[in-house]
Structure formats: C-alpha cells, structure tokens
Design an enzyme around this catalytic site. Structure first.
Site, PDB file in Angstrom:
ATOM      1  N   SER A  19      -0.383  56.824  12.393  1.00 50.96           N
ATOM      2  CA  SER A  19      -1.160  55.395  11.107  1.00 50.96           C
ATOM      3  C   SER A  19      -2.045  55.189  10.289  1.00 50.96           C
ATOM      4  O   SER A  19      -2.525  56.521   9.619  1.00 50.96           O
ATOM      5  CB  SER A  19      -1.938  55.540  12.365  1.00 50.96           C
ATOM      6  OG  SER A  19      -3.712  54.148  12.099  1.00 50.96           O
TER       7      SER A  19
ATOM      8  N   ASN B 167       2.919  58.466  16.654  1.00 51.78           N
ATOM      9  CA  ASN B 167       3.865  57.658  17.301  1.00 51.78           C
ATOM     10  C   ASN B 167       4.952  57.103  17.315  1.00 51.78           C
ATOM     11  O   ASN B 167       5.622  58.373  16.518  1.00 51.78           O
ATOM     12  CB  ASN B 167       3.427  56.181  17.277  1.00 51.78           C
ATOM     13  CG  ASN B 167       1.452  55.745  16.442  1.00 51.78           C
ATOM     14  OD1 ASN B 167       0.795  55.880  17.811  1.00 51.78           O
ATOM     15  ND2 ASN B 167       1.296  54.684  14.959  1.00 51.78           N
TER      16      ASN B 167
ATOM     17  N   THR C 115      10.684  52.493  40.865  1.00 51.93           N
ATOM     18  CA  THR C 115      11.230  50.832  40.916  1.00 51.93           C
ATOM     19  C   THR C 115       9.581  50.057  40.214  1.00 51.93           C
ATOM     20  O   THR C 115       8.417  49.858  40.816  1.00 51.93           O
ATOM     21  CB  THR C 115      11.528  50.433  42.226  1.00 51.93           C
ATOM     22  OG1 THR C 115      10.588  50.633  43.092  1.00 51.93           O
ATOM     23  CG2 THR C 115      12.662  51.964  43.090  1.00 51.93           C
ATOM     24  N   HIS C 116      10.319  49.353  39.700  1.00 52.16           N
ATOM     25  CA  HIS C 116       9.662  47.363  39.439  1.00 52.16           C
ATOM     26  C   HIS C 116       8.090  48.503  38.330  1.00 52.16           C
ATOM     27  O   HIS C 116       7.560  47.834  38.062  1.00 52.16           O
ATOM     28  CB  HIS C 116       8.926  46.934  40.106  1.00 52.16           C
ATOM     29  CG  HIS C 116      10.110  46.576  40.886  1.00 52.16           C
ATOM     30  ND1 HIS C 116      10.203  45.184  41.132  1.00 52.16           N
ATOM     31  CD2 HIS C 116      10.302  46.893  42.184  1.00 52.16           C
ATOM     32  CE1 HIS C 116      11.057  45.099  42.457  1.00 52.16           C
ATOM     33  NE2 HIS C 116      11.443  45.782  42.685  1.00 52.16           N
TER      34      HIS C 116
ATOM     35  N   GLN D  74      38.511  38.777   7.496  1.00 56.91           N
ATOM     36  CA  GLN D  74      37.598  39.960   6.667  1.00 56.91           C
ATOM     37  C   GLN D  74      35.661  39.804   6.822  1.00 56.91           C
ATOM     38  O   GLN D  74      34.981  41.120   6.510  1.00 56.91           O
ATOM     39  CB  GLN D  74      37.942  39.543   5.087  1.00 56.91           C
ATOM     40  CG  GLN D  74      36.539  39.948   4.037  1.00 56.91           C
ATOM     41  CD  GLN D  74      37.184  39.364   3.147  1.00 56.91           C
ATOM     42  OE1 GLN D  74      38.424  39.600   1.820  1.00 56.91           O
ATOM     43  NE2 GLN D  74      36.084  39.086   1.990  1.00 56.91           N
TER      44      GLN D  74
ATOM     45  N   GLU E 202      10.848  54.158  19.489  1.00 59.03           N
ATOM     46  CA  GLU E 202      10.847  52.441  19.232  1.00 59.03           C
ATOM     47  C   GLU E 202      11.491  51.471  18.045  1.00 59.03           C
ATOM     48  O   GLU E 202      12.527  50.523  18.500  1.00 59.03           O
ATOM     49  CB  GLU E 202       9.539  52.460  18.524  1.00 59.03           C
ATOM     50  CG  GLU E 202       8.161  52.444  18.966  1.00 59.03           C
ATOM     51  CD  GLU E 202       6.786  52.345  18.624  1.00 59.03           C
ATOM     52  OE1 GLU E 202       6.206  50.960  17.849  1.00 59.03           O
ATOM     53  OE2 GLU E 202       6.615  53.894  17.972  1.00 59.03           O
TER      54      GLU E 202
ATOM     55  N   TYR F 172      47.454  35.302  10.539  1.00 58.16           N
ATOM     56  CA  TYR F 172      45.890  36.070   9.561  1.00 58.16           C
ATOM     57  C   TYR F 172      44.989  34.872   8.828  1.00 58.16           C
ATOM     58  O   TYR F 172      45.633  33.770   8.491  1.00 58.16           O
ATOM     59  CB  TYR F 172      46.244  37.037   7.984  1.00 58.16           C
ATOM     60  CG  TYR F 172      45.421  37.256   7.360  1.00 58.16           C
ATOM     61  CD1 TYR F 172      44.459  38.633   7.930  1.00 58.16           C
ATOM     62  CD2 TYR F 172      44.705  36.854   6.284  1.00 58.16           C
ATOM     63  CE1 TYR F 172      43.742  39.136   7.155  1.00 58.16           C
ATOM     64  CE2 TYR F 172      43.899  37.248   6.025  1.00 58.16           C
ATOM     65  CZ  TYR F 172      42.819  38.580   6.120  1.00 58.16           C
ATOM     66  OH  TYR F 172      42.253  39.281   5.038  1.00 58.16           O
TER      67      TYR F 172
ATOM     68  N   LYS G 186      -3.657  58.704  15.748  1.00 58.35           N
ATOM     69  CA  LYS G 186      -2.459  58.589  15.845  1.00 58.35           C
ATOM     70  C   LYS G 186      -0.920  59.339  15.834  1.00 58.35           C
ATOM     71  O   LYS G 186      -1.022  59.622  15.208  1.00 58.35           O
ATOM     72  CB  LYS G 186      -2.044  56.642  15.440  1.00 58.35           C
ATOM     73  CG  LYS G 186      -3.154  56.213  16.097  1.00 58.35           C
ATOM     74  CD  LYS G 186      -3.009  55.036  17.111  1.00 58.35           C
ATOM     75  CE  LYS G 186      -2.025  55.203  18.055  1.00 58.35           C
ATOM     76  NZ  LYS G 186      -1.917  53.402  17.794  1.00 58.35           N
TER      77      LYS G 186
ATOM     78  N   SER H 119      35.622  41.660  -0.361  1.00 54.67           N
ATOM     79  CA  SER H 119      35.357  42.616   0.295  1.00 54.67           C
ATOM     80  C   SER H 119      34.799  44.316   0.195  1.00 54.67           C
ATOM     81  O   SER H 119      34.365  45.112   0.507  1.00 54.67           O
ATOM     82  CB  SER H 119      36.232  43.258   1.642  1.00 54.67           C
ATOM     83  OG  SER H 119      37.506  43.013   1.060  1.00 54.67           O
TER      84      SER H 119
HETATM   85  N1  ARG Z   1      39.765  42.059   2.437  1.00 54.26           N
HETATM   86  C1  ARG Z   1      40.845  41.834   3.452  1.00 54.26           C
HETATM   87  C2  ARG Z   1      40.694  41.451   4.971  1.00 54.26           C
HETATM   88  O1  ARG Z   1      39.557  42.625   5.468  1.00 54.26           O
HETATM   89  C3  ARG Z   1      42.488  42.069   2.431  1.00 54.26           C
HETATM   90  C4  ARG Z   1      43.138  41.358   4.165  1.00 54.26           C
HETATM   91  C5  ARG Z   1      43.666  40.540   2.720  1.00 54.26           C
HETATM   92  N2  ARG Z   1      44.318  39.080   2.327  1.00 54.26           N
HETATM   93  C6  ARG Z   1      44.939  38.476   2.779  1.00 54.26           C
HETATM   94  N3  ARG Z   1      46.043  36.958   2.912  1.00 54.26           N
HETATM   95  N4  ARG Z   1      43.973  37.113   1.647  1.00 54.26           N
HETATM   96  O2  ARG Z   1      40.579  41.038   5.455  1.00 54.26           O
END
Ligand code: ARG
Length: 491
Positions: free
Chosen positions: A276, A284, A154-155, A321, A289, A316, A282, A24
């Site tokens: 453009s 735009n 409306t519409h 993650q 958008e 958990y 143009k 992560s």
């Molecule tokens: N990177 C993990 C998360 O975002 C942190 C917690 C990890 N915990 C574990 N038991 N592997 O959730």
C-alpha cells in the site's frame, strides 16, 4: 492520387479522423508476418500455375523477403490495412509491372481470413503448451500435498475435510478440459480460405491445395463464400478462452481468500504481491486480483465478437474487421494469465498447519459421523442426519453419551444399544481417517489421489507430444515454402 487502391474509382482521400476510424493498421501488427507468408505462398503458386512469369515471381519473392526483413515499421500507415500497404511497398520496390501482378486471383477477403488463421493457430499452440505447463505445476504441487489436510467448502462454509492435493487436482482437471477445447478449436482454425478471392473464387486456374499445404493448413475452407465470411472460428476460440479465464478467475479468487489473515492457507511470493502507498504493513495479492479482473476482458471479447457477427449477410462485410482485434485482446490476456498463474502456484508457500487446524473446525466430520451411525448402528441415513444435526448445535465433538441422549429423544433408543462404541465415534471424528475412507474413484484418499496423479502425468506427456507433432507439421510445411521460395529466386 498515389494510393494504389483508391486512385481508380475514388477521387478524394479520407482525412485523418476517417482513416483512424476505418483503418485496421494498428491491429494488423498481429498478422504482418502471416501476411508475408500468404503472399509468398500465393506468388509461388501463381508461378507454378503459369499465371505469372518466373522472372516476375523471382522479383516479387525477393521484394517480399526484403519487406519481411525490414519489418512492419517500414510500411506506410496511411493505408487502410496491412495488405494494401504491403502490396504498395512491394510495388515501390519492384515496380508495378512486376509487383502489381501479385494480387492476381486474390482478394483481401481471403487474404485476411488466411492471415488471421495462421497467427491464431500459432497462438493456440503456444496456449496449449502454456496450459500443460500450468497443469503440470498443479499436479506437482498436488504430489507434495497428498497428506495435507484442509477443510473443503460448499457455500464457502466448512463442509468436509479433504486434502490440498484433491483441491489442486480439481483445478487441474478443469484445465485439462480447457486444453481439449483449445485443441478442438485449433482443428477448425487450421483450414485454408486462400483462393476464395472476394467470395466467388476466381477464373484463374489457382491451385488451392498447393497454398493450403505450403502454409501448413490441414485442409481447405472449401466453399468460397463461407471461406471469406465465416468468423465462427473466432467466436469458438473466444468462448474457449473465456472459459479458461473463468476457471483462472475462480483459482485467483481462492488465492485472494487464502492469502487473507483469516485463512492464512497460503502466502504468495513477494513477486506477485503489491503493497500500500499509505499502509506500510500491507502485502496485497494484486496479481491474483488482476487475474480475476482480467477475466472480464475475455468475456467482453466474446460478447463483442458475437454481437459484431450477428445478422451479417453473406459474404464479406467490413464489420468483420472490427471482430478481429477482440480475439487478439483475449488471446494475449489469456496466455499471460495462464503463465502468471503457473508462477503463482509454483512459488506460493503452503501453510499446512493452518489448513490442518481449520480442517475440523465447523464440525466438518459430521457427515462421516452420520454415515458411521448408518453403517454400524443400522439406522436410516435421514435419521442419522437428524441426530447429528441436533448434536451440531453443540461443540462439534460429541461423546457416545451425547449421541445416546439425542438418539433417545429422536428414536427412543440409544445407539450404544445398537452396537455403536466410543472408539467408532473417535474414528468417525478423525479427519485423517475421514480422508482415508474416501477411496472410491475421484475421492481424496491418499491412495486414490496418488493414482490420479500418475494417470494425469501420463495424459500430460501424451498431450505434449501431440502438441509437438502439430508444431512440427506446420514447421515442415513452412520450411518447404521457404525452400520453394529460395529455388524460385534467380539471384
Ligand atoms: N482490413 C480488412 C479486415 O480486417 C481486410 C479486408 C478488407 N476487405 C475489403 N473488402 N475492404 O477485414
């Protein structure tokens, strides 16, 4: 294996492909600073509780401050997340006999949940400020356009005359509910899971209340299983953000339509326009958008969060993650969209003449004409509706004679013989007088709108001071944390 986490139980390391899949680290940049705060508060508390020695606490705190200063770049990205990478860096700096004590009574499970809440509450406070900024601009531009007539739709068909101020305040009111929802979500975000450890709390005598208060949380996420496993605060926040983006996408859509030659109600500042690559003439409304398009990011994040969290057993699970980056994506998109919308509204040119010209085309005063027949010729509304409906087949500017002719067909009686005069018809067909008459609460009459503007300005002021209070209370706690940290370091 030098990996402080895997060297015990595991004997091989993930290759690059596996690491990219499981790490992560890239999303954890969002929580680096929060993680340092959590480490500082936990370490101070461990010392206060006599769980670690004062001199070890001092060295850990110094190491953490150094890591904070060096920034996330100095961390080793081959670890699976920021928590373990940071701990490993600390151990490199102060040795395992000291640094290896920091994680006592803690798990990455309560750690990550705490970090997400710390960063997210800051994001929400900034979003609250940005939303008040946008609402302020809408209200400001409304004050300048209390008498600017425009056709209401409306519409997407011309319906009745209204004013640009009335229209802008409708958006401001929707965003005011969004602000309320952000604040509600904030109150459930700002709770401390720290001390829940893996999920069953810990046999160490932790002082959860202490870390809660040092980190500026309002109260504890009490049940330790719930504390580490619940991500309803992310789902709730993503839903609030999605709603904001849906509201902004509606405004963006109007900006696109109003910028067209056919409407020409507004012109965006060139800053927000593109041109453009082939058609040199143009201009735009690309920014609007894109805002319409980016609402998809917020809805997508909400859907991802719901789907990732569905069916997970307590407590958990690593799936969680995968949930987290969705909230960062959504909050980043939403916050920038709110800021950009503020700028677009603030700088756009309003073409009051075009709006005025369009305000009566399509017989927008037909309802008022029917209402006038009800009030002044004493016929039922449904009958008046039919008479005006027949008249609407014409040019939309009927005379008393036209009305009498149709009324004779429909009810066998002229409305002039029931008291209707040419002046009454002129008045009913005048868009300015239409607006003036709509003076009940919430209507577009200039008096009503001026009152509404004043009321909203006062509400905004009160909200802004509430946001400062929340900010100040967190700042005060963190100042206390840093002062305790400072006192716990023996230089
Ligand atoms: N990177 C993990 C998360 O975002 C942190 C917690 C990890 N915990 C574990 N038991 N592997 O959730």
């Amino acid at each position: 294996m030098s990996d402080i986490l895997r060297r015990g139980r595991l004997s091989s390391t993930p290759d690059e492909d596996i690491l990219n899949f499981t790490s992560s680290m890239s999303a954890d940049k969002w929580i680096f600073e929060a993680d340092v705060l959590v480490d500082l508060a936990h370490t101070v508390m461990l010392k206060e509780q006599g769980i670690i020695r004062e001199q070890d606490c001092s060295k850990i705190l110094q190491g953490l401050l150094k890591i904070k200063e060096e920034g996330i770049e100095s961390l080793d990205y081959s670890y699976e997340d920021i928590h373990i990478s940071l701990e490993s860096r600390l151990i490199d700096m102060v040795g395992e006999d000291v640094g290896g004590r920091m994680h006592s009574g803690r798990s990455r499970n309560d750690e990550v949940a705490t970090c997400i809440r710390i960063r997210l509450r800051d994001e929400m406070l900034s979003l609250m400020e940005e939303l008040t900024g946008l609402r302020n601009v809408l209200i400001d531009r409304a004050s300048g356009n209390v008498d600017t007539l425009m056709p209401g739709f409306t519409h997407l068909q011309h319906a009745q005359p209204t004013t640009f101020a009335h229209h802008l305040l409708a958006h401001a009111d929707a965003l005011s509910r969004d602000s309320g929802r952000v604040k509600d979500a904030f109150s459930r975000i700002n709770k401390s899971p720290l001390g829940a450890a893996a999920f069953a709390s810990t046999g160490f005598n932790l002082n959860r209340e202490r870390t809660c208060s040092l980190l500026g949380f309002e109260s504890l996420m009490e049940n330790s299983m719930d504390a580490v496993s619940s991500r309803d605060f992310l789902i709730e926040t993503a839903s609030v953000l999605a709603n904001i983006m849906i509201n902004l996408s509606k405004m963006a859509e109007e900006i696109v339509i109003w910028s067209s030659t056919e409407f020409s109600f507004i012109e965006l500042d060139d800053m927000y326009a593109s041109t453009s690559s082939i058609m040199p003439q143009k201009k735009n409304p690309d920014t609007a958008e894109l805002m319409r398009g980016k609402s998809g990011v917020a809805t997508g994040s909400l859907m991802s969060l719901l789907t990732i969290c569905k069916g997970l057993p307590l407590s958990y699970n690593r799936d969680l993650q995968e949930a987290t980056p969705n909230i960062w994506r959504s909050v980043e998109t939403t916050r920038s969209a709110v800021r950009i919308m503020k700028g677009m509204i603030e700088t756009m040119k309003v073409n009051g003449d075009a709006m005025y010209r369009q305000s009566t085309t399509g017989f927008t005063t037909a309802t008022e004409l029917a209402d006038t027949m009800v009030r002044l010729a004493d016929i039922p509304f449904r009958t008046a509706h039919q008479i005006v409906g027949v008249l609407a087949r014409g040019d939309g500017n009927p005379s008393l004679e036209d009305i009498d002719a149709v009324a004779s067909d429909v009810i066998g009686e002229k409305l002039s013989s029931r008291g209707l005069t040419a002046d009454m018809i002129t008045e009913a067909l005048d868009p300015v007088l239409n607006i003036k008459k709509r003076s009940i609460p919430g209507g577009p009459s200039p008096d009503e709108i001026s009152g509404a503007i004043e009321k909203r300005k006062a509400e905004l002021e009160a909200e802004m001071s509430g946001i400062s209070d929340l900010n100040r209370s967190i700042e005060t706690s963190l100042e206390e944390l840093f002062s305790v940290v400072d006192k716990s370091i023996n230089y």
